[in-house]
Design a protein around this motif. Structure first.
Motif, short mmCIF file in Angstrom:
data_model
loop_
_atom_site.label_atom_id
_atom_site.label_comp_id
_atom_site.label_asym_id
_atom_site.label_seq_id
_atom_site.Cartn_x
_atom_site.Cartn_y
_atom_site.Cartn_z
N GLY A 1 0.82 -1.21 0.00
CA GLY A 1 0.00 0.00 0.00
C GLY A 1 0.85 1.25 0.00
O GLY A 1 0.53 2.23 -0.66
N LEU A 2 1.96 1.21 0.73
CA LEU A 2 2.86 2.36 0.79
C LEU A 2 3.48 2.61 -0.57
O LEU A 2 3.53 3.75 -1.04
CB LEU A 2 3.94 2.12 1.84
N ASP A 3 3.94 1.55 -1.23
CA ASP A 3 4.53 1.70 -2.56
C ASP A 3 3.53 2.31 -3.54
O ASP A 3 3.88 3.20 -4.32
CB ASP A 3 5.01 0.35 -3.10
N LYS A 4 2.30 1.84 -3.49
CA LYS A 4 1.27 2.34 -4.39
C LYS A 4 0.96 3.81 -4.10
O LYS A 4 0.83 4.62 -5.01
CB LYS A 4 0.01 1.49 -4.25
N ALA A 5 0.86 4.15 -2.82
CA ALA A 5 0.59 5.53 -2.44
C ALA A 5 1.74 6.44 -2.84
O ALA A 5 1.52 7.56 -3.33
CB ALA A 5 0.34 5.63 -0.94
N LEU A 6 2.97 5.98 -2.66
CA LEU A 6 4.13 6.77 -3.07
C LEU A 6 4.14 6.99 -4.57
O LEU A 6 4.44 8.10 -5.04
CB LEU A 6 5.42 6.09 -2.62
N ASP A 7 3.81 5.96 -5.32
CA ASP A 7 3.74 6.10 -6.77
C ASP A 7 2.70 7.15 -7.15
O ASP A 7 2.93 7.98 -8.04
CB ASP A 7 3.39 4.77 -7.44
N CYS A 8 1.56 7.11 -6.49
CA CYS A 8 0.49 8.07 -6.78
C CYS A 8 0.97 9.49 -6.48
O CYS A 8 0.80 10.40 -7.29
CB CYS A 8 -0.75 7.73 -5.95
N VAL A 9 1.59 9.67 -5.33
CA VAL A 9 2.05 11.00 -4.93
C VAL A 9 3.13 11.49 -5.88
O VAL A 9 3.10 12.65 -6.31
CB VAL A 9 2.54 10.98 -3.46
N ARG A 10 4.08 10.63 -6.20
CA ARG A 10 5.16 11.04 -7.12
C ARG A 10 4.59 11.42 -8.49
O ARG A 10 5.00 12.40 -9.10
CB ARG A 10 6.17 9.90 -7.29
N THR A 11 3.68 10.62 -8.98
CA THR A 11 3.09 10.89 -10.29
C THR A 11 2.26 12.16 -10.25
O THR A 11 2.31 12.98 -11.18
CB THR A 11 2.27 9.69 -10.77
#
Length: 129
Positions: A28-38
């Motif tokens: 979940g953290l990886d997915k959230a980080l990807d979302c924030v970075r994008t």
């Protein structure tokens, strides 16, 4: 104004990271980080688009390059999300990018980029806690 928006997005990003770190597992953290970075990359591309449209009388190709950047970031985000709200915001942004691109190709040196900025703002909201 554009830099303020970028600063607000950076602060929201930091808050999202803190919240997600305590509330989610690694996946979940990886997915959230990807979302924030994008979302951050999209915000930067939208700022570039705004500047390019402002300077369109000098070189409209900058606007096209900014639209290409947004397209690349949308592809990344669309490939990694299963969130319905985020998918809708991505679709709305893609529609806005297509409309702006059509306007530029039709010779409009100052296309209305409001649909792009509105959808990018929505992506920022969806990617924040």
């Amino acid at each position: 104004m554009a830099s303020r928006r970028h600063q607000r997005l950076a602060l929201a990003t930091a808050a999202a990271l803190l919240t997600v770190t305590t509330a989610a597992g690694c996946a979940g953290l990886d997915k959230a980080l990807d979302c924030v970075r994008t979302a951050d990359a999209i915000a930067t591309s939208v700022n570039n688009l705004q500047q390019a449209v402002s300077n369109a009388s000098e070189d409209i190709t900058q606007a096209s390059e900014s639209l290409d950047e947004i397209d690349r970031e949308l592809k990344k985000l669309d490939d990694t999300t299963d969130n319905a709200d985020l998918s809708k915001a991505v679709d709305d942004l893609q529609t806005g990018v297509t409309e702006v691109r059509r306007s530029i190709e039709a010779g409009d040196a100052t296309p209305d980029i409001t649909p792009v900025t509105d959808a990018a703002t929505e992506i920022g909201k969806v990617c924040s806690p």
